[in-house]
Design a protein around this motif. Structure first.
Motif, PDB file in Angstrom:
ATOM      1  N   UNK A 168      38.757  31.290  48.690  1.00  0.00           N
ATOM      2  CA  UNK A 168      38.161  30.396  49.694  1.00  0.00           C
ATOM      3  C   UNK A 168      39.249  29.580  50.390  1.00  0.00           C
ATOM      4  N   UNK A 169      40.231  29.080  49.619  1.00  0.00           N
ATOM      5  CA  UNK A 169      41.322  28.313  50.210  1.00  0.00           C
ATOM      6  C   UNK A 169      42.128  29.130  51.204  1.00  0.00           C
ATOM      7  N   UNK A 170      42.244  30.447  50.938  1.00  0.00           N
ATOM      8  CA  UNK A 170      42.991  31.329  51.837  1.00  0.00           C
ATOM      9  C   UNK A 170      42.140  31.838  52.998  1.00  0.00           C
ATOM     10  N   UNK A 171      40.863  31.426  53.046  1.00  0.00           N
ATOM     11  CA  UNK A 171      39.974  31.875  54.115  1.00  0.00           C
ATOM     12  C   UNK A 171      39.448  33.274  53.923  1.00  0.00           C
ATOM     13  N   UNK A 172      39.528  33.830  52.712  1.00  0.00           N
ATOM     14  CA  UNK A 172      39.070  35.198  52.430  1.00  0.00           C
ATOM     15  C   UNK A 172      37.698  35.133  51.766  1.00  0.00           C
ATOM     16  N   UNK A 173      36.677  34.843  52.531  1.00  0.00           N
ATOM     17  CA  UNK A 173      35.349  34.618  51.971  1.00  0.00           C
ATOM     18  C   UNK A 173      34.699  35.900  51.454  1.00  0.00           C
ATOM     19  N   UNK A 174      34.948  37.027  52.114  1.00  0.00           N
ATOM     20  CA  UNK A 174      34.414  38.301  51.627  1.00  0.00           C
ATOM     21  C   UNK A 174      35.009  38.643  50.266  1.00  0.00           C
ATOM     22  N   UNK A 175      36.309  38.388  50.120  1.00  0.00           N
ATOM     23  CA  UNK A 175      36.969  38.630  48.847  1.00  0.00           C
ATOM     24  C   UNK A 175      36.419  37.686  47.776  1.00  0.00           C
ATOM     25  N   UNK A 176      36.135  36.448  48.171  1.00  0.00           N
ATOM     26  CA  UNK A 176      35.573  35.483  47.228  1.00  0.00           C
ATOM     27  C   UNK A 176      34.232  35.969  46.681  1.00  0.00           C
ATOM     28  N   UNK A 177      33.378  36.495  47.559  1.00  0.00           N
ATOM     29  CA  UNK A 177      32.075  36.992  47.108  1.00  0.00           C
ATOM     30  C   UNK A 177      32.233  38.199  46.194  1.00  0.00           C
ATOM     31  N   UNK A 178      33.184  39.071  46.507  1.00  0.00           N
ATOM     32  CA  UNK A 178      33.421  40.239  45.647  1.00  0.00           C
ATOM     33  C   UNK A 178      33.871  39.817  44.256  1.00  0.00           C
ATOM     34  N   UNK A 179      34.799  38.855  44.202  1.00  0.00           N
ATOM     35  CA  UNK A 179      35.235  38.349  42.905  1.00  0.00           C
ATOM     36  C   UNK A 179      34.064  37.738  42.141  1.00  0.00           C
ATOM     37  N   UNK A 180      33.207  37.040  42.847  1.00  0.00           N
ATOM     38  CA  UNK A 180      32.041  36.412  42.211  1.00  0.00           C
ATOM     39  C   UNK A 180      31.129  37.466  41.588  1.00  0.00           C
ATOM     40  N   UNK A 181      30.815  38.519  42.356  1.00  0.00           N
ATOM     41  CA  UNK A 181      29.910  39.559  41.853  1.00  0.00           C
ATOM     42  C   UNK A 181      30.517  40.335  40.677  1.00  0.00           C
ATOM     43  N   UNK A 182      31.788  40.700  40.795  1.00  0.00           N
ATOM     44  CA  UNK A 182      32.431  41.472  39.734  1.00  0.00           C
ATOM     45  C   UNK A 182      32.560  40.644  38.456  1.00  0.00           C
ATOM     46  N   UNK A 183      32.876  39.361  38.597  1.00  0.00           N
ATOM     47  CA  UNK A 183      32.985  38.500  37.427  1.00  0.00           C
ATOM     48  C   UNK A 183      31.646  38.371  36.713  1.00  0.00           C
ATOM     49  N   UNK A 184      30.575  38.225  37.478  1.00  0.00           N
ATOM     50  CA  UNK A 184      29.242  38.093  36.877  1.00  0.00           C
ATOM     51  C   UNK A 184      28.848  39.361  36.133  1.00  0.00           C
ATOM     52  N   UNK A 185      29.127  40.523  36.722  1.00  0.00           N
ATOM     53  CA  UNK A 185      28.822  41.785  36.047  1.00  0.00           C
ATOM     54  C   UNK A 185      29.621  41.933  34.755  1.00  0.00           C
ATOM     55  N   UNK A 186      30.902  41.566  34.801  1.00  0.00           N
ATOM     56  CA  UNK A 186      31.739  41.653  33.605  1.00  0.00           C
ATOM     57  C   UNK A 186      31.225  40.716  32.519  1.00  0.00           C
ATOM     58  N   UNK A 187      30.830  39.499  32.917  1.00  0.00           N
ATOM     59  CA  UNK A 187      30.298  38.543  31.949  1.00  0.00           C
ATOM     60  C   UNK A 187      29.033  39.051  31.285  1.00  0.00           C
ATOM     61  N   UNK A 188      28.134  39.621  32.080  1.00  0.00           N
ATOM     62  CA  UNK A 188      26.891  40.162  31.516  1.00  0.00           C
ATOM     63  C   UNK A 188      27.165  41.282  30.518  1.00  0.00           C
ATOM     64  N   UNK A 189      28.101  42.148  30.848  1.00  0.00           N
ATOM     65  CA  UNK A 189      28.426  43.275  29.962  1.00  0.00           C
ATOM     66  C   UNK A 189      28.985  42.783  28.631  1.00  0.00           C
TER      67      UNK A 189
END
Length: 451
Positions: A315-336
């Protein structure tokens, strides 16, 4: 330190890319940042296991004495964590934007504020340490030990606050490895100090051993962040005027988290009041079941910390699409990971409880209660990691409100309805139901958030 720098360089290179990195590259980043954070959380859980096992050998009364004040210690620890996160998220966003000087100013403000804040909490804890077990409905046989445990914990709050802040700052700079190593060292020190103190002073000795371990690691983490961190090490030549905007931003991020911890721990304290009339066996079983279950959900908090770093710097770097991808992948990894941990815990929990307490009644009741709640682990994982990702983006108010609505509207209501008929098992069924609701709400917020 070399591996930590490699992780920082990996994230920096991804943020500088014009194109969105591939899914494999993003998943690799999530994994590399998560593993040290998970290990750090697991070592903190091992400290709880050590304390519980050593104190459990003293009898059910000793376990109940710690259990009755545990929600109150979580409350104070949660408030310290809210302050740490409020500053660390800002630092992550500044580092992601390449503004290391700004990040160092945030660190300086954080150190001063955290020391003052923890001093206030310490004073409050000392004042209420004696009447607290009475307020919580503890029996006369455990009040003295419970008061002593809480008093010693309160006196060590500045150390817990500063080591939490330093660890969060290191993590948000991309250095996940150093806090993990130091947390493991704290676990080792806790074992040594507990062996020395519990045999002489019992329950208060457990608190003293943990406090001394926290003090030692506090100094080590402060050294790492203030003098060794490439992006955060303090430069005495840099002026640091008072910045009202830094404190305002910390309050906007940390205040909802603080209120959330107050409300959630208030609900847990009320749960303790609901359980207390069931007797010492129920209190002890509830206490060690909570401790045992923590090994399932603490990996989720480790991944959440990694998500805060990855999302915050994106978010600080202005890469909001990348931020959302990191959010989704982290959540999936946590659930697993938490789902697998829950399945394993379902089968091995009787053995764990035999290690934590010699009382067969406590072992049996704790196993029954924990096995009910373990079915909610995937949803619990989603709520933990989604909240961490949203914090990295600066969104803490709405997740706070969703958590409060869930725990007060579902858990406490159902607990009150079921405790009379099912006893402790009714309280844990209510917990299972509430965690499922909470996970669904947080995932909905994460997907609807305007990244």
């Amino acid at each position: 330190m070399k591996k930590s720098t490699a992780n920082e360089q990996l994230l920096a290179s991804m943020l500088r890319q014009n194109q969105d990195p591939g899914r494999i590259q993003k998943l690799s980043a999530v994994w590399r940042f998560s593993v040290p954070a998970i290990l750090a959380q697991l070592t903190s859980i091992m400290m709880q296991y050590i304390d519980t096992a050593m104190v459990g050998n003293l009898g059910a009364g000793a376990s109940a004495a710690i259990g009755v004040v545990s929600t109150s210690t979580w409350l104070l620890n949660g408030l310290c964590s809210a302050v740490s996160t409020g500053f660390a998220v800002q630092a992550a966003q500044r580092i992601g934007a390449g503004q290391d000087k700004e990040a160092r100013q945030i660190l300086k403000h954080a150190l001063i504020f955290a020391l003052c804040f923890s001093g206030i909490l310490m004073t409050a804890g000392i004042i209420i340490s004696k009447p607290l077990p009475i307020w919580l409905g503890a029996g006369t046989d455990i009040r003295q030990n419970a008061s002593a445990y809480f008093l010693i914990y309160s006196c060590s709050l500045p150390a817990f606050q500063l080591q939490s802040l330093a660890g969060s700052m290191l993590q948000c700079s991309g250095n996940m490895r150093t806090p993990a190593i130091l947390d493991a060292a704290m676990c080792g020190l806790d074992v040594i100090f507990n062996m020395l103190f519990i045999q002489f002073w019992g329950v208060p000795g457990a608190a003293l051993g943990t406090a001394l371990a926290a003090v030692a690691i506090c100094f080590a983490k402060l050294w790492a962040v203030c003098f060794r961190s490439p992006s955060l090490k303090i430069n005495r030549k840099e002026p640091c005027p008072f910045r009202k905007d830094i404190l305002s931003r910390m309050i906007s991020i940390g205040l909802p988290m603080g209120f959330e911890h107050i409300a959630i721990c208030g609900a847990m304290i009320l749960s303790t009041r609901i359980i207390a009339p069931l007797g010492t066996i129920a209190m002890a079983a509830n206490s060690i079941a909570v401790t045992a279950e923590s090994i399932c959900y603490m990996p989720g908090y480790g991944i959440a910390n990694a998500a805060t770093t990855l999302v915050g710097q994106s978010v600080g770097a202005g890469r909001k699409t990348l931020a959302k991808s990191f959010s989704n992948l982290s959540t999936l990894l946590g659930c697993l990971i938490m789902t697998l941990a829950g399945i394993l815990m379902y089968f091995i929990c009787p053995w764990i409880f035999r290690m934590l307490t010699p009382d067969p009644q406590v072992q049996s009741l704790a196993s029954e209660a924990l096995r009910i709640e373990l079915f909610a682990e995937p949803f619990y994982a989603a709520s933990i990691v989604a909240s961490g990702a949203l914090r990295g983006a600066g969104d803490s108010l709405i997740p706070c409100l969703l958590n409060l609505a869930s725990i007060w509207g579902v858990r406490l209501t159902v607990s009150v309805l079921l405790v009379g008929q099912w006893g402790l098992l009714g309280v844990w069924f209510a917990m299972c139901l509430e965690l499922c609701v909470r996970g669904a709400l947080l995932v909905y917020r994460q997907q609807r958030f305007q990244w």
